[in-house]
Design a protein around this motif. Structure first.
Motif, PDB file in Angstrom:
ATOM      1  N   ILE A 273       0.822  -0.940  -0.499  1.00 59.73           N
ATOM      2  CA  ILE A 273       0.424  -0.040   0.067  1.00 59.73           C
ATOM      3  C   ILE A 273       0.493   1.210  -0.157  1.00 59.73           C
ATOM      4  O   ILE A 273       0.984   2.122  -1.369  1.00 59.73           O
ATOM      5  CB  ILE A 273      -0.892  -0.002   0.977  1.00 59.73           C
ATOM      6  N   SER A 274       1.706   1.980   1.297  1.00 63.25           N
ATOM      7  CA  SER A 274       1.655   2.730   1.273  1.00 63.25           C
ATOM      8  C   SER A 274       3.373   2.929   2.416  1.00 63.25           C
ATOM      9  O   SER A 274       3.059   1.902   2.914  1.00 63.25           O
ATOM     10  CB  SER A 274       1.293   3.836   1.270  1.00 63.25           C
ATOM     11  N   THR A 275       4.789   3.041   2.131  1.00 67.61           N
ATOM     12  CA  THR A 275       5.351   3.810   3.099  1.00 67.61           C
ATOM     13  C   THR A 275       5.354   3.970   3.772  1.00 67.61           C
ATOM     14  O   THR A 275       5.583   4.372   5.632  1.00 67.61           O
ATOM     15  CB  THR A 275       7.327   3.600   2.987  1.00 67.61           C
ATOM     16  N   GLN A 276       4.801   5.326   3.963  1.00 65.69           N
ATOM     17  CA  GLN A 276       4.843   6.948   4.312  1.00 65.69           C
ATOM     18  C   GLN A 276       3.758   6.360   5.289  1.00 65.69           C
ATOM     19  O   GLN A 276       3.619   6.695   6.649  1.00 65.69           O
ATOM     20  CB  GLN A 276       3.952   7.600   3.553  1.00 65.69           C
ATOM     21  N   LEU A 277       2.703   5.736   5.429  1.00 61.37           N
ATOM     22  CA  LEU A 277       0.941   5.171   5.378  1.00 61.37           C
ATOM     23  C   LEU A 277       1.648   4.005   6.560  1.00 61.37           C
ATOM     24  O   LEU A 277       0.072   3.496   7.340  1.00 61.37           O
ATOM     25  CB  LEU A 277       0.021   5.302   4.794  1.00 61.37           C
TER      26      LEU A 277
ATOM     27  N   ASN B 164      -0.113  12.607  -1.113  1.00 66.82           N
ATOM     28  CA  ASN B 164       1.170  12.044  -1.783  1.00 66.82           C
ATOM     29  C   ASN B 164       1.806  10.636  -1.051  1.00 66.82           C
ATOM     30  O   ASN B 164       2.089  10.268   0.130  1.00 66.82           O
ATOM     31  CB  ASN B 164       2.711  12.814  -1.172  1.00 66.82           C
ATOM     32  N   VAL B 165       0.608   8.882  -0.941  1.00 66.98           N
ATOM     33  CA  VAL B 165       0.338   8.121  -0.428  1.00 66.98           C
ATOM     34  C   VAL B 165       1.388   7.433  -0.797  1.00 66.98           C
ATOM     35  O   VAL B 165       2.285   6.669   0.167  1.00 66.98           O
ATOM     36  CB  VAL B 165      -1.159   7.285  -1.135  1.00 66.98           C
ATOM     37  N   ASP B 166       1.964   7.585  -2.470  1.00 70.50           N
ATOM     38  CA  ASP B 166       2.663   5.934  -2.445  1.00 70.50           C
ATOM     39  C   ASP B 166       4.259   6.610  -2.851  1.00 70.50           C
ATOM     40  O   ASP B 166       5.157   6.612  -3.247  1.00 70.50           O
ATOM     41  CB  ASP B 166       2.304   5.852  -4.030  1.00 70.50           C
ATOM     42  N   GLY B 167       3.981   8.400  -2.633  1.00 72.52           N
ATOM     43  CA  GLY B 167       5.854   8.615  -3.209  1.00 72.52           C
ATOM     44  C   GLY B 167       6.169   8.982  -3.921  1.00 72.52           C
ATOM     45  O   GLY B 167       7.251   9.906  -4.569  1.00 72.52           O
TER      46      GLY B 167
END
Lengths: 306, 358
Positions: A273-277, B164-167
């Motif tokens: 999904i997403s590293t940030q989230l 900016n979910v996936d960078g």
């Protein structure tokens, strides 16, 4: 195959969370307090192991040490880290938490936060703020399916250690005399005291076990992500606390299950999904689970008496 | 006049004394400032102190008055800070008065934080005790992560917002026109803000927070909230709508934290979401607990002292946070250990009416 490798990463990360969460959950179950300093004990364990390895590498081992010697050093470093953390845990409990046994839970919580600040800043003064590069205690990896799947030995060791610790703790609390005393204290401290159980000694023992586990977790955590600094323990500490609540705080199998699930969710969320989230997804799952099952996955539901 | 004072309840007297104390402190500091007695490092601390005073008063409403432990209060501060910054930056061209923009930013911050507080409050307030605490912590972290991914810009066509979910996204994805302003740049946070916060505004915000919280607490609603804290089941059985009153307290607390956040955000040219993490929530919680749960003036004094303490310990340089930690532990031991309390009680005779605050 990709999925399988993420899954294994998740399980090994989850095993680390589970070991930390076991310490959290035991302390919570018996002393009824959130020990926010637990994450920082992990960090201390990591530093002890780091310095023991450095010391041995400089003084005891030769230029090209044999695998047996490195293994022995790793084992000794883990044992020393456990010893230091056990003493640290008992001392913290005796100096900071025991005088507050009768005080409200918030007072104890703030004291625990104070202890956590203390450990972090003491570590910063003693070891410096610069991140240290931790050498994993075991190197190398297992290659399966003609190189399609690689599992590092650290991951395997972590999973095995976690299962052994979980089984050991279940047997200990279920069968041994001290374990029974612990369960009695967590059920009703006053009644346990009346039955002749030394409550203070039991709580000290719990802190000793919890801190020794934290040391093991610290070494494994630093082997998993080899950056060691004074704040290393705080985020895994919070996540492990989340894991303990997720599985039902106070329950040993719950902490194991919670930690494992959390690690898997984190690894898969990071991959797909997403590293940030990834942390947000993990916390969102926690919120949903707690709304459906307010006492955690394996927690006991205690009906309210009027 | 004298008989009026005599007939006043002790609680009312304490409330008026609190207002008076804050006003006096403001006057003294302003006079010192005009005489040039305040050096730069102290005057730089004035606005943040006002923000944290508002934060701890509002958290005291949740923890002390409502009796629910919240570990995610900084999340509301964060929402307030970033929505306030967006409001003030995008109105830069249409409203020239700094004061006007500041007031709008504070209101926007409060409204957005209240909305988030409402959304968070509905699920959170169904839980109890430590479970509630961990969920507020989780929400605080989620808010931090989401704002870390947020990209916001403004041009004459209005606001451009992207997550900016996936960078893969950057500021250029927003498609701003030439005169556009980049307001929030993901993990870098908001940079290049106008620093329009003033100490006077901070003072006004503290007074507003005090008036809102003290009037709420002393009202019928406030008594209902405290009844829920003391015994939820008893309160429910006399017909108090538990969910409604809990939400009132929680949302009010979030809104006040939001406006404090807006003030905080507009006091610095760079603000990032990481600044409002779990540790900030804990910091404010420490102020509240050391000031005394449910004790509003205690929160104010504890905040000022504990905010200034690390700065005052500068001479110990590296050791200051260590000393801070030790002071924190010792204060908790001294105020909560029964033996130490008994000892203190023998030295200092308990004053009349002291029990009322507890």
């Amino acid at each position: 195959m990709e999925f399988l490798s993420y899954l294994i990463t998740g399980i090994s990360l989850g095993s680390i969370y589970a070991i930390i969460a076991l310490g959290y959950t035991m302390v919570y179950g018996i002393a009824k307090m959130l020990n926010f300093a637990h994450g920082d004990v992990i960090m201390v364990g990591g530093y002890v192991s780091f310095y023991v390895t450095i010391f041995a590498g400089n003084n005891l081992l030769g230029e090209d040490p044999s695998a047996l010697a490195t293994g022995a050093v790793a084992l000794v470093s883990v044992l020393l880290a456990m010893a230091v953390c056990t003493v640290l845990g008992v001392v913290i409990e005796g100096l900071a938490y025991r005088p507050l046994r009768q005080a409200g839970s918030l007072a104890v919580l703030i004291t625990a936060i104070g202890v956590s600040y203390f450990l972090q800043n003491a570590a910063q003064l003693l070891f410096g703020a610069n991140p240290k590069n931790f050498t994993p205690i075991v190197s190398g990896q297992l290659t399966l399916f003609g190189g399609q799947l690689r599992i590092s030995y650290v991951a395997l060791l972590t999973i095995v250690a976690c299962v052994v610790i979980m089984l050991g703790l279940t047997a200990f609390t279920g069968k041994s005399r001290m374990g029974k005393a612990m369960r009695a204290c967590s059920e009703d401290r006053g009644a346990a005291q009346l039955m002749g159980i030394n409550v203070n000694a039991t709580i000290s023992m719990t802190f000793a076990i919890g801190s020794a586990l934290a040391a093991v977790a610290g070494v494994l955590l630093c082997s998993y992500s080899p950056v060691l600094q004074p704040t290393t323990g705080s985020m895994p500490g919070i996540k492990a606390f989340t894991a303990a609540v997720f599985g039902g705080i106070g329950s040993i199998p719950g902490a194991f299950l919670g930690g494992l699930l959390l690690g898997i969710i984190e690894a898969l969320a990071q991959a797909y999904i997403s590293t940030q989230l990834s942390n947000s997804i993990l916390f969102a799952v926690l919120i949903v689970v707690l709304l459906v099952k307010p006492s955690g996955l394996l927690g006991k539901y205690v009906p309210e008496k009027v | 006049m004298r008989s009026y004072l005599k007939n006043m309840k002790t609680i009312t007297k304490v409330d008026y004394a609190t207002y008076l104390g804050v006003i006096l402190a403001f006057i003294v500091v302003t006079i010192c400032q005009s005489q040039g007695l305040v050096n730069r490092s102290v005057s730089g601390m004035l606005v943040p102190i006002c923000c944290y005073v508002c934060m701890s008063i509002s958290l005291n409403l949740t923890v002390g008055i409502l009796g629910e432990l919240s570990l995610g209060h900084a999340g509301f501060m964060s929402v307030g800070a970033f929505s306030g910054i967006i409001a003030s930056m995008s109105l830069q061209s249409s409203i020239s008065s700094e004061l006007g923009r500041m007031v709008i930013a504070l209101v926007v911050g409060a409204v957005f934080a209240a909305i988030v507080g409402f959304i968070v409050g509905i699920p959170v307030l169904r839980l109890r005790g430590d479970y509630l605490a961990i969920v507020t912590l989780a929400f605080g972290e989620i808010i931090k992560d989401l704002i870390n991914c947020l990209l916001v810009g403004w041009d004459e066509n209005g606001l451009h917002i992207a997550l900016n979910v996936d960078g893969t996204k950057s500021m250029s994805t927003l498609g701003l026109s030439e005169n556009g302003i980049e307001i929030i740049k993901g993990a870098q946070g908001a940079t290049g803000n106008d620093r329009i916060a003033t100490f006077t505004m901070g003072f006004v915000l503290v007074m507003i927070t005090l008036i809102v919280v003290l009037n709420l607490v002393r009202s019928r609603t406030g008594r209902a909230i405290m009844a829920i804290r003391d015994n939820r089941i008893a309160a429910e059985s006399v017909g108090i709508n538990v969910t409604k009153y809990k939400l009132i307290a929680f949302v009010t607390s979030a809104a006040l934290a939001g406006s404090a956040g807006a003030l905080f955000g507009l006091n610095y040219s760079n603000v990032t979401a990481i600044q409002f993490d779990f540790n900030t929530s804990i910091l404010v919680l420490v102020y509240v607990v050391l000031g005394g749960l449910g004790n509003i003036w205690g929160s104010i004094i504890a905040t000022v002292i504990l905010y200034v303490l690390p700065e005052a310990l500068r001479q110990f340089s590296d050791y200051r946070m260590l000393v801070y930690a030790i002071v924190l532990i010792l204060v908790m031991l001294a105020t909560n250990n029964p033996q130490v309390r008994a000892l203190l009680g023998r030295v200092i005779p308990k004053r009349k009416g002291a029990a009322l605050d507890e």
